[in-house]
Design a protein around this motif. Structure first.
Motif, PDB file in Angstrom:
ATOM      1  N   ASP A 136     -28.735  14.442   6.804  1.00 29.05           N
ATOM      2  CA  ASP A 136     -28.431  13.315   7.700  1.00 29.05           C
ATOM      3  C   ASP A 136     -26.965  13.239   8.095  1.00 29.05           C
ATOM      4  N   TYR A 137     -26.080  13.730   7.247  1.00 33.14           N
ATOM      5  CA  TYR A 137     -24.640  13.585   7.520  1.00 33.14           C
ATOM      6  C   TYR A 137     -23.898  14.880   7.217  1.00 33.14           C
ATOM      7  N   ASN A 138     -22.872  15.157   8.003  1.00 30.00           N
ATOM      8  CA  ASN A 138     -21.908  16.198   7.631  1.00 30.00           C
ATOM      9  C   ASN A 138     -20.544  15.781   8.139  1.00 30.00           C
ATOM     10  N   TRP A 139     -19.540  16.018   7.355  1.00 29.24           N
ATOM     11  CA  TRP A 139     -18.163  15.717   7.765  1.00 29.24           C
ATOM     12  C   TRP A 139     -17.228  16.535   6.894  1.00 29.24           C
ATOM     13  N   ARG A 140     -15.946  16.427   7.152  1.00 29.64           N
ATOM     14  CA  ARG A 140     -14.979  17.180   6.338  1.00 29.64           C
ATOM     15  C   ARG A 140     -13.611  16.491   6.399  1.00 29.64           C
ATOM     16  N   GLY A 141     -12.695  17.025   5.645  1.00 30.73           N
ATOM     17  CA  GLY A 141     -11.332  16.497   5.640  1.00 30.73           C
ATOM     18  C   GLY A 141     -10.417  17.490   4.974  1.00 30.73           C
TER      19      GLY A 141
ATOM     20  N   LEU B 246     -12.917  27.224   8.315  1.00 31.70           N
ATOM     21  CA  LEU B 246     -11.562  27.774   8.248  1.00 31.70           C
ATOM     22  C   LEU B 246     -10.727  27.502   9.493  1.00 31.70           C
ATOM     23  N   SER B 247     -11.320  26.896  10.534  1.00 30.69           N
ATOM     24  CA  SER B 247     -10.515  26.700  11.744  1.00 30.69           C
ATOM     25  C   SER B 247     -10.185  25.235  12.026  1.00 30.69           C
ATOM     26  N   GLY B 248     -11.081  24.331  11.664  1.00 33.00           N
ATOM     27  CA  GLY B 248     -10.805  22.907  11.907  1.00 33.00           C
ATOM     28  C   GLY B 248     -11.457  22.370  13.167  1.00 33.00           C
ATOM     29  N   SER B 249     -12.105  23.242  13.975  1.00 36.06           N
ATOM     30  CA  SER B 249     -12.741  22.722  15.191  1.00 36.06           C
ATOM     31  C   SER B 249     -14.063  22.049  14.807  1.00 36.06           C
ATOM     32  N   ASP B 250     -14.543  21.161  15.685  1.00 35.42           N
ATOM     33  CA  ASP B 250     -15.811  20.491  15.405  1.00 35.42           C
ATOM     34  C   ASP B 250     -16.957  21.497  15.302  1.00 35.42           C
ATOM     35  N   GLN B 251     -16.882  22.539  16.131  1.00 33.98           N
ATOM     36  CA  GLN B 251     -17.940  23.547  16.102  1.00 33.98           C
ATOM     37  C   GLN B 251     -17.968  24.269  14.749  1.00 33.98           C
ATOM     38  N   SER B 252     -16.785  24.593  14.212  1.00 37.45           N
ATOM     39  CA  SER B 252     -16.785  25.308  12.923  1.00 37.45           C
ATOM     40  C   SER B 252     -17.276  24.394  11.801  1.00 37.45           C
TER      41      SER B 252
ATOM     42  N   ILE C 197      -1.520  22.820  11.444  1.00 40.25           N
ATOM     43  CA  ILE C 197      -1.918  24.208  11.233  1.00 40.25           C
ATOM     44  C   ILE C 197      -3.403  24.468  11.516  1.00 40.25           C
ATOM     45  N   TYR C 198      -4.177  23.411  11.757  1.00 43.99           N
ATOM     46  CA  TYR C 198      -5.586  23.605  12.142  1.00 43.99           C
ATOM     47  C   TYR C 198      -5.823  23.088  13.561  1.00 43.99           C
ATOM     48  N   HIS C 199      -7.030  23.303  14.043  1.00 47.43           N
ATOM     49  CA  HIS C 199      -7.463  22.854  15.368  1.00 47.43           C
ATOM     50  C   HIS C 199      -7.239  21.342  15.506  1.00 47.43           C
ATOM     51  N   SER C 200      -6.909  20.899  16.722  1.00 52.19           N
ATOM     52  CA  SER C 200      -6.588  19.473  16.916  1.00 52.19           C
ATOM     53  C   SER C 200      -7.772  18.553  16.617  1.00 52.19           C
ATOM     54  N   ASP C 201      -9.019  19.088  16.636  1.00 51.39           N
ATOM     55  CA  ASP C 201     -10.189  18.230  16.342  1.00 51.39           C
ATOM     56  C   ASP C 201     -10.056  17.508  15.002  1.00 51.39           C
ATOM     57  N   ILE C 202      -9.364  18.139  14.070  1.00 54.40           N
ATOM     58  CA  ILE C 202      -9.319  17.553  12.722  1.00 54.40           C
ATOM     59  C   ILE C 202      -8.198  16.511  12.577  1.00 54.40           C
ATOM     60  N   TYR C 203      -7.388  16.363  13.618  1.00 53.50           N
ATOM     61  CA  TYR C 203      -6.267  15.404  13.560  1.00 53.50           C
ATOM     62  C   TYR C 203      -6.456  14.258  14.557  1.00 53.50           C
ATOM     63  N   GLN C 204      -7.705  13.851  14.783  1.00 57.73           N
ATOM     64  CA  GLN C 204      -7.951  12.743  15.723  1.00 57.73           C
ATOM     65  C   GLN C 204      -7.808  11.425  14.962  1.00 57.73           C
ATOM     66  N   PHE C 205      -6.558  11.041  14.720  1.00 57.52           N
ATOM     67  CA  PHE C 205      -6.267   9.895  13.848  1.00 57.52           C
ATOM     68  C   PHE C 205      -6.949   8.600  14.305  1.00 57.52           C
ATOM     69  N   ASN C 206      -7.185   8.484  15.604  1.00 56.12           N
ATOM     70  CA  ASN C 206      -7.721   7.212  16.086  1.00 56.12           C
ATOM     71  C   ASN C 206      -9.243   7.109  16.033  1.00 56.12           C
ATOM     72  N   THR C 207      -9.882   8.193  15.598  1.00 57.75           N
ATOM     73  CA  THR C 207     -11.346   8.166  15.522  1.00 57.75           C
ATOM     74  C   THR C 207     -11.786   8.268  14.065  1.00 57.75           C
ATOM     75  N   PRO C 208     -12.448   7.242  13.545  1.00 59.33           N
ATOM     76  CA  PRO C 208     -12.943   7.347  12.163  1.00 59.33           C
ATOM     77  C   PRO C 208     -13.956   8.484  12.058  1.00 59.33           C
ATOM     78  N   VAL C 209     -13.957   9.171  10.944  1.00 59.10           N
ATOM     79  CA  VAL C 209     -14.885  10.285  10.763  1.00 59.10           C
ATOM     80  C   VAL C 209     -16.269   9.713  10.444  1.00 59.10           C
ATOM     81  N   SER C 210     -17.284  10.171  11.165  1.00 65.65           N
ATOM     82  CA  SER C 210     -18.590   9.523  10.962  1.00 65.65           C
ATOM     83  C   SER C 210     -19.258  10.085   9.711  1.00 65.65           C
ATOM     84  N   SER C 211     -19.055   9.409   8.629  1.00 71.27           N
ATOM     85  CA  SER C 211     -19.548   9.866   7.331  1.00 71.27           C
ATOM     86  C   SER C 211     -20.637   8.916   6.832  1.00 71.27           C
TER      87      SER C 211
END
Ligand SMILES: Cc1cc2nc3c(=O)[nH]c(=O)nc-3n(C[C@H](O)[C@H](O)[C@H](O)COP(=O)(O)OP(=O)(O)OC[C@H]3O[C@@H](n4cnc5c(N)ncnc54)[C@H](O)[C@@H]3O)c2cc1C
Length: 447
Positions: free
Chosen positions: A352-357, A321-327, A4-18
């Protein structure tokens, strides 16, 4: 399967840089599934819920279990949350809970929530996990003078009705032991509660699970489930698993279409986090930020924050609210302003850091634990952003349910069963936007 969100948030193979990825050295590097296998039970999802369920199935029932995770272990919220071990896992006020479910069930719900927090503490010790535990309570801070009366009431109810240890602090008292700033008008503390490094915690649970012979496949996403001769066949890109029972532990990362009965019931919501550079002791003192315990404030769209062991400030709130990297980037800029509005002397401190989930909400506003009727499919999800205490405990409850004949758990009924389906489920994010606007207005007027 649909997201239901932008595909950027479902990149299962890339660890989130936190921040956690930079402060945890462990990388388990487990195999992916590349052939057809079978197992008595398959757990889908390698976060706190799935791992805890699998460990309990193996330790208490000596069962053969396979766990599959679409990313690396803990890729979902379990590796990137704020690490608050807080309670309760609900978006419903205790008063509303009492009016819907009655006093006894509400008491039991809080008792179970406390058990959850203690269970997390116990397994950290039992599994010998070094996950940088700090603090010895949780604080709730009144962000406006209007809210001090509310938190006094909440603290009193927690203590008198639910037997939770609480203490109330005036603005001046909290300034001495907690922090200052422009939105601190008194606070209360409750126990149990503490803070952790969530990635070290999930990796520690996984290492313990491996020592108990749990078969874990990383980078193995279940795309489809078929039924054949009374068994389930879970299809992944390069292999399949035949099994009699399935535990679904995918929480906010559940992908619509996998299990018909679970579709349209979860509202995944984005939560964002920013982390400052390390502050000097002098800078810390500018706002008297003494405590290492987790803090949440009283806004409807609440702020949660804590001082990390290396004197950085972690700050989180409801996300983009959208899930894209830009948002995500746009949201982190807004959050920097929120943080600096409440701690103005830190206006020149870099982020220094920003991320989400994704966290999982539902119309129930409380977690959901149970079994799908006429199927051997079990689920545990919907912790409303309070999964550090609720998810490992839920995993343990699920393990009992998978094996029990009566299909009844001795836990509050507030946890049991699936939430209602959303009407016009495609509009879920739109409903959420409306709720955000509504609560933003309430927060603007401090109501
Ligand atoms: C930014 C943020 C901050 C938070 N802060 C806190 C906090 O401070 N305190 C707190 O208590 N809680 C917090 N939470 C919530 C908490 O992290 C979660 O409730 C908890 O981690 C849920 O654990 P889980 O194991 O159920 O789900 P997850 O850890 O999300 O794991 C689900 C897993 O399922 C996998 N998966 C999904 N679909 C498939 C598939 N088809 N096949 C295979 N695998 C699949 C995903 O890759 C994922 O790793 C926060 C969450 C976020 C996002």
């Amino acid at each position: 399967m649909k997201n239901i969100y932008h595909s950027d948030i479902y990149q299962f193979n890339t660890p989130v840089s936190s921040y956690w990825e930079d402060h945890s050295s462990e990388n388990l590097n487990l195999d992916k599934l590349n052939k057809d296998v079978s197992s008595e039970i398959v757990v889908i999802g390698g976060g706190y819920t799935g791992l805890s369920c699998a460990i309990n199935l193996i330790e208490n029932h000596n069962l053969e279990v396979i766990l599959v995770e679409a990313g690396k272990i803990g890729w979902g919220a379990s590796s990137r949350n704020a690490g608050f071990c807080s309670l309760p896992p609900s978006k419903m006020s205790f008063k509303k809970m009492q009016s819907i479910y009655g006093n006894d069930e509400t008491k039991k719900f809080f008792k179970n929530s406390v058990e959850g927090s203690n269970y997390t503490k116990d397994i950290i010790q039992e599994y010998n996990i070094d996950c940088d535990v700090t603090g010895d309570s949780n604080y709730v801070v009144a962000h406006h003078p209007n809210k001090f009366k509310d938190i006094q009431e909440q603290a009193t109810a927690y203590r008198e009705e639910f037997g939770i240890e609480t203490e109330i602090y005036s603005k001046e008292d909290f300034d001495k032991i907690g922090h200052g700033g422009t939105e601190q008008f008194g606070a209360f503390s409750y126990k149990p509660g503490f803070a952790i490094n969530p990635l070290k915690f999930v990796n520690g649970i996984a290492k313990y699970a491996l020592s108990k012979q749990l078969k874990i496949f990383e980078h193995t996403k279940v795309d489809k489930i078929d039924k054949e001769n009374g068994a389930y066949i879970l299809r992944t890109k390069e292999g399949s698993i035949r099994s009699k029972k399935i535990v679904v532990a995918t929480n906010g990362f559940y992908q619509e279409g996998l299990i018909p009965e679970m579709n349209s019931r979860i509202l995944p919501v984005i939560s964002n986090i920013i982390v400052t550079r390390a502050l000097t002791e002098q800078e810390i003192d500018q706002h008297n930020f003494k405590t290492f315990s987790p803090i949440a404030n009283t806004k409807n769209l609440l702020y949660y924050y804590r001082k990390l062991p290396d004197n950085r400030i972690l700050f989180g709130t409801r996300g983009d609210l959208s899930g894209s990297d830009q948002s995500n980037l746009n949201m982190s800029k807004k959050m920097e302003k929120f943080l600096k509005d409440i701690f103005p002397k830190w206006k020149d401190i870099n982020i220094d850091y920003n991320w989400r989930g994704l966290i999982a909400l539902s119309q129930k506003l409380t977690p959901s634990i149970g079994k799908i009727d006429n199927e051997e499919i079990y689920y545990g999800f919907g912790y409303n952003g309070v999964g550090v205490s609720a998810a490992p405990w839920t995993g343990k409850q699920l393990s009992k349910l998978v094996l029990s004949n009566s299909k009844e758990l001795d836990i509050s009924k507030i946890y049991k069963g699936l939430p209602k389906k959303f009407i016009f489920p495609k509009l879920r994010t739109f409903y959420f936007r409306l709720a955000v606007w509504f609560y933003a207005i309430k927060d603007r007027f401090n109501i």
